[in-house]
Design a protein around this motif. Structure first.
Motif, PDB file in Angstrom:
ATOM      1  N   GLY A 136     -63.085  30.510   4.346  1.00 40.06           N
ATOM      2  CA  GLY A 136     -61.892  31.285   3.982  1.00 40.06           C
ATOM      3  C   GLY A 136     -60.568  30.580   4.241  1.00 40.06           C
ATOM      4  N   LYS A 137     -60.583  29.256   4.355  1.00 44.63           N
ATOM      5  CA  LYS A 137     -59.343  28.510   4.644  1.00 44.63           C
ATOM      6  C   LYS A 137     -58.377  28.575   3.453  1.00 44.63           C
ATOM      7  CE  LYS A 137     -61.629  24.645   5.269  1.00 44.63           C
ATOM      8  NZ  LYS A 137     -62.998  25.149   4.972  1.00 44.63           N
TER       9      LYS A 137
ATOM     10  N   ARG B  64     -54.683  29.096  -6.786  1.00 48.25           N
ATOM     11  CA  ARG B  64     -55.795  28.777  -7.681  1.00 48.25           C
ATOM     12  C   ARG B  64     -55.622  29.304  -9.094  1.00 48.25           C
ATOM     13  NH1 ARG B  64     -60.824  28.605  -3.522  1.00 48.25           N
ATOM     14  NH2 ARG B  64     -59.858  30.344  -2.466  1.00 48.25           N
TER      15      ARG B  64
ATOM     16  N   THR C  32     -61.836  20.736   7.115  1.00 49.19           N
ATOM     17  CA  THR C  32     -63.113  21.083   7.758  1.00 49.19           C
ATOM     18  C   THR C  32     -63.230  20.362   9.102  1.00 49.19           C
ATOM     19  OG1 THR C  32     -64.023  19.407   6.295  1.00 49.19           O
ATOM     20  CG2 THR C  32     -64.567  21.671   5.769  1.00 49.19           C
TER      21      THR C  32
ATOM     22  N   ASN D  41     -59.592  39.252  -9.440  1.00 51.28           N
ATOM     23  CA  ASN D  41     -60.554  38.505  -8.622  1.00 51.28           C
ATOM     24  C   ASN D  41     -60.206  38.493  -7.134  1.00 51.28           C
ATOM     25  OD1 ASN D  41     -62.069  37.742 -10.861  1.00 51.28           O
ATOM     26  ND2 ASN D  41     -60.642  36.081 -11.309  1.00 51.28           N
ATOM     27  N   PHE D  42     -59.056  39.068  -6.783  1.00 53.04           N
ATOM     28  CA  PHE D  42     -58.627  38.975  -5.390  1.00 53.04           C
ATOM     29  C   PHE D  42     -59.060  40.157  -4.527  1.00 53.04           C
ATOM     30  CE2 PHE D  42     -56.140  35.939  -7.634  1.00 53.04           C
ATOM     31  CZ  PHE D  42     -56.145  34.861  -6.769  1.00 53.04           C
ATOM     32  N   PHE D  43     -59.511  41.233  -5.149  1.00 52.94           N
ATOM     33  CA  PHE D  43     -59.991  42.375  -4.364  1.00 52.94           C
ATOM     34  C   PHE D  43     -61.301  41.997  -3.686  1.00 52.94           C
ATOM     35  CE2 PHE D  43     -57.288  44.163  -7.618  1.00 52.94           C
ATOM     36  CZ  PHE D  43     -56.545  45.086  -6.908  1.00 52.94           C
ATOM     37  N   TYR D  44     -61.503  42.500  -2.471  1.00 53.42           N
ATOM     38  CA  TYR D  44     -62.738  42.203  -1.747  1.00 53.42           C
ATOM     39  C   TYR D  44     -63.920  42.662  -2.605  1.00 53.42           C
ATOM     40  CZ  TYR D  44     -66.421  42.610   1.719  1.00 53.42           C
ATOM     41  OH  TYR D  44     -67.619  42.521   2.367  1.00 53.42           O
ATOM     42  N   LYS D  45     -64.830  41.723  -2.910  1.00 49.01           N
ATOM     43  CA  LYS D  45     -65.814  42.002  -3.964  1.00 49.01           C
ATOM     44  C   LYS D  45     -66.753  43.168  -3.645  1.00 49.01           C
ATOM     45  CE  LYS D  45     -69.204  38.365  -2.812  1.00 49.01           C
ATOM     46  NZ  LYS D  45     -69.758  39.102  -1.700  1.00 49.01           N
TER      47      LYS D  45
ATOM     48  N   ASN E  83     -67.051  24.805   5.155  1.00 51.67           N
ATOM     49  CA  ASN E  83     -66.858  25.143   3.739  1.00 51.67           C
ATOM     50  C   ASN E  83     -67.152  26.627   3.516  1.00 51.67           C
ATOM     51  OD1 ASN E  83     -68.458  22.043   3.135  1.00 51.67           O
ATOM     52  ND2 ASN E  83     -66.315  22.460   2.728  1.00 51.67           N
ATOM     53  N   GLY E  84     -66.312  27.256   2.741  1.00 49.30           N
ATOM     54  CA  GLY E  84     -66.550  28.643   2.352  1.00 49.30           C
ATOM     55  C   GLY E  84     -66.168  29.673   3.406  1.00 49.30           C
TER      56      GLY E  84
ATOM     57  N   LYS F 116     -59.775  38.966  -0.866  1.00 49.44           N
ATOM     58  CA  LYS F 116     -61.021  38.193  -1.021  1.00 49.44           C
ATOM     59  C   LYS F 116     -61.911  38.332   0.208  1.00 49.44           C
ATOM     60  CE  LYS F 116     -59.889  34.678  -4.406  1.00 49.44           C
ATOM     61  NZ  LYS F 116     -59.745  33.237  -4.607  1.00 49.44           N
ATOM     62  N   SER F 117     -62.247  37.192   0.873  1.00 52.49           N
ATOM     63  CA  SER F 117     -63.189  37.263   2.003  1.00 52.49           C
ATOM     64  C   SER F 117     -62.528  37.801   3.286  1.00 52.49           C
ATOM     65  CB  SER F 117     -63.778  35.874   2.274  1.00 52.49           C
ATOM     66  OG  SER F 117     -62.741  34.952   2.511  1.00 52.49           O
TER      67      SER F 117
ATOM     68  N   ASN G 226     -58.450  30.651   0.994  1.00 49.72           N
ATOM     69  CA  ASN G 226     -58.067  32.060   0.774  1.00 49.72           C
ATOM     70  C   ASN G 226     -56.860  32.435   1.632  1.00 49.72           C
ATOM     71  OD1 ASN G 226     -60.214  32.281  -0.921  1.00 49.72           O
ATOM     72  ND2 ASN G 226     -61.500  33.535   0.428  1.00 49.72           N
TER      73      ASN G 226
HETATM   74  N1  LIG Z   1     -63.201  38.564  -4.204  1.00 46.94           N
HETATM   75  C1  LIG Z   1     -63.875  38.044  -3.172  1.00 46.94           C
HETATM   76  N2  LIG Z   1     -64.389  38.856  -2.205  1.00 46.94           N
HETATM   77  C2  LIG Z   1     -65.059  38.329  -1.165  1.00 46.94           C
HETATM   78  N3  LIG Z   1     -65.270  37.023  -0.998  1.00 46.94           N
HETATM   79  C3  LIG Z   1     -64.777  36.178  -1.921  1.00 46.94           C
HETATM   80  C4  LIG Z   1     -64.064  36.639  -3.046  1.00 46.94           C
HETATM   81  N4  LIG Z   1     -63.683  35.574  -3.795  1.00 46.94           N
HETATM   82  C5  LIG Z   1     -64.156  34.493  -3.168  1.00 46.94           C
HETATM   83  N5  LIG Z   1     -64.816  34.843  -2.031  1.00 46.94           N
HETATM   84  C6  LIG Z   1     -65.456  33.955  -1.063  1.00 46.94           C
HETATM   85  O1  LIG Z   1     -64.504  33.502  -0.138  1.00 46.94           O
HETATM   86  C7  LIG Z   1     -65.104  32.429   0.568  1.00 46.94           C
HETATM   87  C8  LIG Z   1     -64.082  31.527   1.134  1.00 46.94           C
HETATM   88  O2  LIG Z   1     -63.475  30.754   0.127  1.00 46.94           O
HETATM   89  P1  LIG Z   1     -62.412  29.624   0.427  1.00 46.94           P
HETATM   90  O3  LIG Z   1     -62.184  28.914  -0.839  1.00 46.94           O
HETATM   91  O4  LIG Z   1     -61.243  30.187   1.131  1.00 46.94           O
HETATM   92  O5  LIG Z   1     -63.223  28.703   1.437  1.00 46.94           O
HETATM   93  P2  LIG Z   1     -62.761  27.376   2.191  1.00 46.94           P
HETATM   94  O6  LIG Z   1     -62.876  27.636   3.641  1.00 46.94           O
HETATM   95  O7  LIG Z   1     -61.459  26.933   1.671  1.00 46.94           O
HETATM   96  O8  LIG Z   1     -63.915  26.373   1.752  1.00 46.94           O
HETATM   97  P3  LIG Z   1     -63.863  24.801   1.391  1.00 46.94           P
HETATM   98  O9  LIG Z   1     -63.847  24.057   2.682  1.00 46.94           O
HETATM   99  O10 LIG Z   1     -65.134  24.616   0.643  1.00 46.94           O
HETATM  100  O11 LIG Z   1     -62.665  24.561   0.546  1.00 46.94           O
HETATM  101  C9  LIG Z   1     -66.089  31.797  -0.397  1.00 46.94           C
HETATM  102  O12 LIG Z   1     -67.383  31.850   0.141  1.00 46.94           O
HETATM  103  C10 LIG Z   1     -66.013  32.674  -1.642  1.00 46.94           C
HETATM  104  O13 LIG Z   1     -67.274  32.894  -2.213  1.00 46.94           O
END
Ligand SMILES: Nc1ncnc2c1ncn2[C@@H]1O[C@H](COP(=O)(O)OP(=O)(O)OP(=O)(O)O)[C@@H](O)[C@H]1O
Ligand SMILES: [Mg+2]
Length: 360
Positions: free
Chosen positions: A36-37, A54, A342, A60-64, A33-34, A13-14, A39
């Motif tokens: 990558g925690k 999740r 957070t 959906n897990f490959f880097y987009k 938020n967002g 992912k990210s 992830n």
């Molecule tokens: N396949 C993917 N490739 C790249 N990025 C992705 C992919 N899938 C999800 N993401 C992004 O990964 C980012 C981090 O997501 P994550 O759920 O880990 O955040 P978080 O730190 O847990 O946020 P929160 O505090 O809101 O829970 C998000 O911005 C999401 O859009």
């Protein structure tokens, strides 16, 4: 005791490239938020479950921005007196997504990884278990029991295989003798599945009462229409064989097995409130879920099964007032626990013993 000493992530992912040494039992991942925690916890959860925290699809897990790059996650895992390297690779081959596990560089099965270590998690995505009916509760418990008891897992799988075989035979309407043999086997396995569920649920309930009395007390209630017959294996098997026989036409018409492990209804009950958890407040439901996860931790510990805990967004399941007693409880497991949040201030109580990863 289990302990991830080092983690390396590629293209999950990210997290295109991430690496960290983990130096303690308490790992805190903080950041906005967002960032990558979740992830990050998700990469670990994949060692214990094919869908992870999740329950997303593997694609959906490959880097987009580069979805053809292989995902690779590698950890150095310490347990009692030995360390090993566990890893998995998720890759696409002829448009099929495959996941391979490795132990010290050698390919191994998912089951072998499960035997080595389990990751138990609590995340906000699980809150629906508390209010979303009996089916989701049963699936949740079955996963826990399967990880604790490989025989239970095998029984669930074997029952399904036999039931599928019976359906095929019934479509052709022949070999009634063989159908009856399959039904007898199914009835025997069903007895074991339902008995083992009750056995484990009674252990979980006892832990809530005896070991976790500082936390919200719960009781898991399980029942089905054959409850009384579960006292006597032979009479249960005879009765269930009859039910399978009576349901032959129905099952053949709907092309589905209508009687099996799913007959059990599961309810979670709040012992403090004397209420079914479906009717509890959102906060009460979350605290009860936390108690259930802590009970699972105790079963793993009592059965000497290595496990690591993952608490995603822990502030959503426990308030500031109770957080110290929560950290103290987790410390009793003497294993590694990962937390995300957070706000770093939430982790003040473990400030001196935690290792902080700030993703910001
Ligand atoms: N396949 C993917 N490739 C790249 N990025 C992705 C992919 N899938 C999800 N993401 C992004 O990964 C980012 C981090 O997501 P994550 O759920 O880990 O955040 P978080 O730190 O847990 O946020 P929160 O505090 O809101 O829970 C998000 O911005 C999401 O859009
Ligand atoms: Mg998150």
């Amino acid at each position: 005791m289990a302990f991830v000493e080092n983690i390396k992530i590629h293209n999950f992912k990210s997290h295109i490239k991430f690496q960290s040494e983990l130096l303690t039992n308490h790992i805190v991942i903080s950041g906005n938020n967002g960032i990558g925690k979740t992830n990050l916890l998700e990469t670990l959860s994949f060692f214990s479950n094919s869908k992870g925290i999740r329950s997303n699809k593997l694609e959906n897990f490959f880097y987009k921005d580069n979805p053809d790059k292989d995902i690779f996650v590698e950890c150095s895992l310490k347990q009692e007196n030995f360390s090993s390297n566990i890893a998995y690779k998720i890759y696409k081959k002829n448009n099929i997504i495959t996941k391979d596990f490795f132990l010290d560089g050698k390919k191994i099965s998912n089951l072998e990884i499960n035997k080595l270590v389990n990751f138990i998690w609590l995340s906000p995505h699980m809150d629906k278990i508390m209010y979303d009916g009996s089916v989701i509760k049963r699936k949740f418990l079955d996963k826990i029991i399967s990880n604790l008891d490989f025989n239970f897992k095998k029984n669930i799988r074997d029952f399904k295989k036999l039931a599928d075989e019976r359906l095929v035979l019934m479509q052709n309407q022949n070999d009634l003798k063989w159908i009856a043999i399959l039904e007898e086997k199914m009835a025997k396995i069903l007895f074991q599945i339902l008995s083992e569920r009750r056995n484990k649920i009674s252990i979980i309930n006892n832990i809530s009462k005896k070991k976790l009395n500082k936390f919200r007390e719960f009781k898991i209630i399980i029942s089905n229409d054959q409850e009384l017959d579960l006292e006597n294996e032979n009479s249960f098997i005879e009765k269930v064989k009859k039910i399978f026989f009576e349901k032959r036409n129905l099952d053949a018409t709907i092309k589905r097995n209508s009687y099996g492990p799913s007959i059990d209804e599961i309810f979670f009950y709040d012992e403090n409130k004397q209420l079914n958890t479906d009717l509890c407040s959102t906060g009460e439901q979350k605290s009860l879920l936390l108690s259930i996860i802590l009970s699972c931790g105790w079963i793993y510990k009592d059965e000497n099964i290595n496990f690591i805990l993952l608490f995603d967004e822990i502030s959503s399941h426990i308030d500031q007032k109770n957080i110290e007693k929560f950290f103290a409880e987790v410390a009793k497991f003497e294993t590694q626990a990962w937390y995300t949040g957070t706000d770093k201030n939430l982790f003040q109580a473990i400030e001196n013993k935690a290792f902080f990863i700030d993703l910001a």
